[in-house]
Design an enzyme around this catalytic site. Structure first.
Site, mmCIF file in Angstrom:
data_model
loop_
_atom_site.group_PDB
_atom_site.id
_atom_site.type_symbol
_atom_site.label_atom_id
_atom_site.label_comp_id
_atom_site.label_asym_id
_atom_site.label_seq_id
_atom_site.Cartn_x
_atom_site.Cartn_y
_atom_site.Cartn_z
ATOM 1 N N PHE A 91 0.858 -1.192 0.000
ATOM 2 C CA PHE A 91 0.000 0.000 0.000
ATOM 3 C C PHE A 91 0.889 1.235 0.000
ATOM 4 O O PHE A 91 1.637 1.467 0.946
ATOM 5 C CB PHE A 91 -0.961 0.043 1.192
ATOM 6 N N ASP A 129 9.262 3.186 2.163
ATOM 7 C CA ASP A 129 8.044 3.938 2.429
ATOM 8 C C ASP A 129 7.715 3.786 3.914
ATOM 9 O O ASP A 129 7.156 2.786 4.349
ATOM 10 C CB ASP A 129 6.892 3.418 1.557
ATOM 11 N N LYS A 146 2.143 11.197 7.158
ATOM 12 C CA LYS A 146 1.338 10.960 8.354
ATOM 13 C C LYS A 146 1.891 11.660 9.612
ATOM 14 O O LYS A 146 1.727 12.860 9.740
ATOM 15 C CB LYS A 146 1.136 9.463 8.558
HETATM 16 C C1 LIG Z 1 -1.059 6.097 4.254
HETATM 17 C C2 LIG Z 1 0.068 5.604 3.445
HETATM 18 C C3 LIG Z 1 0.421 6.205 2.213
HETATM 19 C C4 LIG Z 1 -0.397 7.301 1.577
HETATM 20 O O1 LIG Z 1 -0.483 8.444 2.330
HETATM 21 P P1 LIG Z 1 -1.650 9.513 2.019
HETATM 22 O O2 LIG Z 1 -1.302 10.689 2.882
HETATM 23 O O3 LIG Z 1 -2.948 8.883 2.384
HETATM 24 O O4 LIG Z 1 -1.572 9.836 0.572
HETATM 25 C C5 LIG Z 1 1.541 5.734 1.560
HETATM 26 N N1 LIG Z 1 2.267 4.719 2.051
HETATM 27 C C6 LIG Z 1 1.952 4.105 3.209
HETATM 28 C C7 LIG Z 1 2.803 2.987 3.714
HETATM 29 C C8 LIG Z 1 0.833 4.511 3.943
HETATM 30 O O5 LIG Z 1 0.507 3.885 5.074
#
Ligand SMILES: *Cc1c(COP(=O)(O)O)cnc(C)c1O
Length: 426
Positions: free
Chosen positions: A146, A233, A274
């Site tokens: 994700f 990520d 986040k």
């Molecule tokens: C939430 C998330 C995203 C995307 O972030 P948004 O601010 O919702 O665009 C990307 N990578 C990971 C691992 C996430 O948990």
């Protein structure tokens, strides 16, 4: 009284249903206030927040220091765009680079934008530094990843709900099994046009899958061997969530002396979002050293709001809070306690199959089929019992409270969870 209160929630839900696109399926609870580990609904009922806005609110709801940074900066200067300099962006950039141990930062707003940014930098690096022929670069990603919701990112998702009927898809991605080093090596060996390997240190959305020990270290070593960028990520795993400042550890300046993690692995590119803002404001970033970030020159990339003064002020405060309040240590300690307590409950329970995670990013597995609504119904019961959480995929419930939680509060939450599952089994 109770009837009037019911109407308040229902009214808010009806409004969203009538006027908002139906792109989410929220738990039926309408919140109006948050403080620390707690949120309150419009009827005044208090809950433990066990989702933390998908780990964006690691520092707790409405943290006074972060909210102060927001409001005082908002009264001074909110947005200049990057057409001009402002007096706080550089201060933030220096702070964040030193904090995470990189030469440069590129500020964006949302996680998906930061992932897109990393993909663009990786491709440009491949053409200009690695010498891959134009339009041939490929990036290896993992199954069940994700990384966000843009057209390019969903192109390499394998979730049919996120993908179907959004094509045509962006090319240039190769999918391999997560936590499988042989698959990674085979993919690297098979194709000389690989530019990068994009990976989540723990797969959060997929259901909190923690890879085997040394997976990340060995994957990084393979990437080095094949001159491929290792891109982490850490939008969900970063900022103390897993008991360390970063799940990859890196050479960041984490203060957790009791860090039980495997040796550090420093990504070539680090993606954050986040909780870098404490959930107060959309802030995201890509960090890398000069040999990589240097490929980005004026006009190559940008964002009107990226690196705006409010974002800079909020992110500095949010990152300071993580250190001042020892959130990495707290997440590590309470996470262990949480898993120990629930593991002790498993043998006595027919419904609780397992608990897994790192720090305060955890999930429980419910003994039922993928298609059953048991996990959802347990979340409804948890809500009634004063704790908010949501299923990730099928029968997995993610538990990710704010990291400012105390031991006493955590034990209270464990008893709510145990009580709820026990009630369910009757
Ligand atoms: C939430 C998330 C995203 C995307 O972030 P948004 O601010 O919702 O665009 C990307 N990578 C990971 C691992 C996430 O948990």
């Amino acid at each position: 009284m109770a009837i009037v209160d019911q109407n308040l929630s229902q009214k808010a839900i009806d409004l969203e249903n009538e006027y908002g696109a139906h792109n989410y399926h929220p738990l039926p609870v309408v919140l109006e206030k948050g403080e620390g580990v707690y949120v309150w609904d419009v009827e005044g009922k208090k809950y433990y927040d066990f989702l933390s806005a998908y780990s964006a609110v690691n520092q707790g709801h409405c943290h006074p220091k972060i909210v102060d940074a927001l409001s005082s900066q908002a009264k001074k200067l909110t947005l200049t765009s990057r057409a001009f300099h402002n007096d706080i962006l550089g201060v933030y950039e220096k702070y964040a680079c030193e904090y995470f141990g990189f030469d440069k930062i590129l500020p964006m707003n949302t996680g998906a934008e930061a992932v897109e940014t990393a993909i663009k930098i990786c491709r440009k690096w491949a053409y200009e530094k690695k010498g891959i022929a134009e339009n041939e670069a490929k990036i290896i990603v993992c199954e069940n990843n994700f990384h966000g919701r843009t057209t390019t990112i969903i192109s390499f998702s394998n979730d049919p709900v996120a993908r179907k009927n959004f094509g045509p898809y962006t090319k240039g991605f190769i999918k391999i099994e997560y936590d499988n080093l042989e698959a990674l090596e085979a993919a690297l060996m098979a194709d000389s046009n690989i530019a990068g390997f994009l990976v989540e240190p723990i797969q959060g959305e997929a259901g909190v899958y923690v890879p085997s020990e040394y997976y990340l270290q060995k994957a990084k070593a393979l990437c080095e061997q094949y001159n491929v960028l290792f891109i982490a990520d850490e939008v969900q795993t970063g900022i103390a969530r897993t008991g360390r400042l970063l799940a990859t550890c890196g050479n960041c300046t984490c203060s957790n002396k009791n860090c039980s993690g495997t040796p550090e692995v420093k990504p070539d590119m680090l993606i954050l979002g986040k909780a870098i803002s404490g959930g107060v404001y959309p802030v995201s970033a890509v960090l890398a050293n000069d040999d990589i970030m240097g490929v980005i020159r004026p006009g190559n990339h940008g964002s009107t709001f990226g690196g705006n003064p409010i974002a800079a002020a909020v992110a500095i405060a949010a990152l300071e809070v993580v250190k001042e309040e020892n959130l990495a240590e707290n997440a590590e300690r309470l996470g262990k306690l949480f898993r120990d307590k629930l593991e002790a409950f498993i043998p006595t329970s027919d419904l609780l199959l397992g608990v897994r995670g790192k720090g305060l990013l955890n999930a429980i597995l419910i003994n039922d089929t993928e298609e059953s609504d048991t996990a959802w119904n347990i979340c409804l019961k948890l809500r009634d019992n004063g704790l908010l959480a949501k299923p990730t995929h099928g029968n997995i419930i993610r538990f990710a409270p704010p990291l400012v939680m105390t031991e006493e509060q955590l034990l209270d939450c464990v008893s709510i969870i145990v009580k709820t599952i026990t009630e369910f089994e009757k």
